[in-house]
Scaffold this active site. Structure first.
Site, PDB file in Angstrom:
ATOM      1  N   HIS A  78     119.231 -24.715  74.038  1.00 52.90           N
ATOM      2  CA  HIS A  78     120.409 -24.598  74.908  1.00 52.90           C
ATOM      3  C   HIS A  78     121.610 -24.135  74.097  1.00 52.90           C
ATOM      4  CE1 HIS A  78     123.901 -26.727  77.097  1.00 52.90           C
ATOM      5  NE2 HIS A  78     123.603 -25.657  77.788  1.00 52.90           N
ATOM      6  N   SER A  79     122.309 -23.139  74.595  1.00 48.99           N
ATOM      7  CA  SER A  79     123.588 -22.713  74.063  1.00 48.99           C
ATOM      8  C   SER A  79     123.483 -22.332  72.583  1.00 48.99           C
ATOM      9  CB  SER A  79     124.614 -23.833  74.299  1.00 48.99           C
ATOM     10  OG  SER A  79     125.920 -23.385  74.069  1.00 48.99           O
ATOM     11  N   TRP A  80     124.339 -22.918  71.716  1.00 53.85           N
ATOM     12  CA  TRP A  80     124.262 -22.627  70.280  1.00 53.85           C
ATOM     13  C   TRP A  80     122.900 -23.007  69.710  1.00 53.85           C
ATOM     14  CZ3 TRP A  80     123.330 -26.470  66.716  1.00 53.85           C
ATOM     15  CH2 TRP A  80     123.316 -26.060  65.383  1.00 53.85           C
ATOM     16  N   GLY A  81     122.140 -23.858  70.402  1.00 55.91           N
ATOM     17  CA  GLY A  81     120.802 -24.214  69.957  1.00 55.91           C
ATOM     18  C   GLY A  81     119.902 -23.010  69.751  1.00 55.91           C
ATOM     19  N   HIS A 221     127.313 -24.264  82.580  1.00 50.47           N
ATOM     20  CA  HIS A 221     126.699 -24.366  81.260  1.00 50.47           C
ATOM     21  C   HIS A 221     126.001 -25.706  81.061  1.00 50.47           C
ATOM     22  CE1 HIS A 221     126.212 -22.588  77.314  1.00 50.47           C
ATOM     23  NE2 HIS A 221     126.608 -23.702  76.731  1.00 50.47           N
TER      24      HIS A 221
END
Length: 240
Positions: A78-81, A221
């Protein structure tokens, strides 16, 4: 991969821990699968974020997959992951059957997340890192309300803001020089919330870096918290 008993390893985004994936994980488990929610170094409750870098996050993902003896893994970031996931996919290529990106940032080889941000946002984030005694980026209620989950009620927004933890600044400053899932020939899926405001570039642009079109689902988000049914369904429907 088809059938039951898939293993999902869920990687959280910036400021988040494994708790953020739990609603989706419970739905994956209810469908007969194994789900492992990771909390990356420096992101646990009360942990010191100083001195931790992106390679530490990559190492943690890899070591947990190896410690648990997992094979045919579906990595979900997820996201910056998407950053530690890229490093882990590279090292776990023989054990990963699919890479699933949910509202995730797809790294450019040799470029940090900060360098891939628009200049104004990058300058703001760098200022927060430089001002912090632990060189971390603090979470804020305003960020949650305006960018992460603008569709939720104030009580839920305040709860999430209190759960977020300071992010090691080097998570945004460090770069990776590794091939992505597409270059490795690993099947990939990109899922995106219809009302996502948090990504620094359009989600379709990130998906295109993998040669993909995003699968659109409801939510912002933080859809993994506000729309876990839809996120879990998209993840399950995208299995190969």
């Amino acid at each position: 991969m088809s059938g039951m008993d898939s293993t999902y390893v869920l990687i959280p985004g910036a400021w988040h821990g494994g708790w953020s994936w739990r609603p989706v994980a419970e739905r994956l488990r209810a469908a007969g699968h194994r789900a492992v929610c990771l909390t990356l170094p420096g992101m646990g409750d009360g942990e010191d974020p100083s001195g931790i870098g992106l390679q530490d996050a990559v190492d943690h993902v890899v070591s947990e997959v190896e410690r648990l003896g997992l094979t045919d893994v579906i990595l979900v970031g997820h996201s910056w992951g998407g950053y530690p996931m890229a490093g882990a996919v590279h090292r776990l290529a023989g054990k990963v059957s699919q890479a699933v990106y949910y509202a995730a940032q797809i790294p450019v080889r040799g470029k940090s997340m900060l360098e891939d941000n628009p200049p104004e946002a990058a300058a703001m984030l760098r200022g927060l890192i430089d001002a912090s005694p632990t060189r971390s980026i603090p979470p804020s209620l305003q960020f949650v309300q305006d960018i992460f989950m603008q569709d939720a009620g104030e009580e839920a927004q305040r709860l999430v803001a209190e759960l977020l933890t300071p992010l090691p600044g080097n998570y945004f400053l460090d770069a990776l020089d590794v091939p992505d899932a597409a270059e490795l020939g690993i099947p990939a899926l990109y899922i995106l919330g219809e009302d996502d405001r948090a990504l620094p570039r359009p989600g379709a642009e990130f998906a295109a870096r993998l040669g993909l079109e995003p699968v659109m689902i409801p939510g912002t988000h933080e859809g993994l918290l506000t729309h876990p049914d839809e996120v879990a369904e998209a993840v399950l429907n995208g299995r190969v």
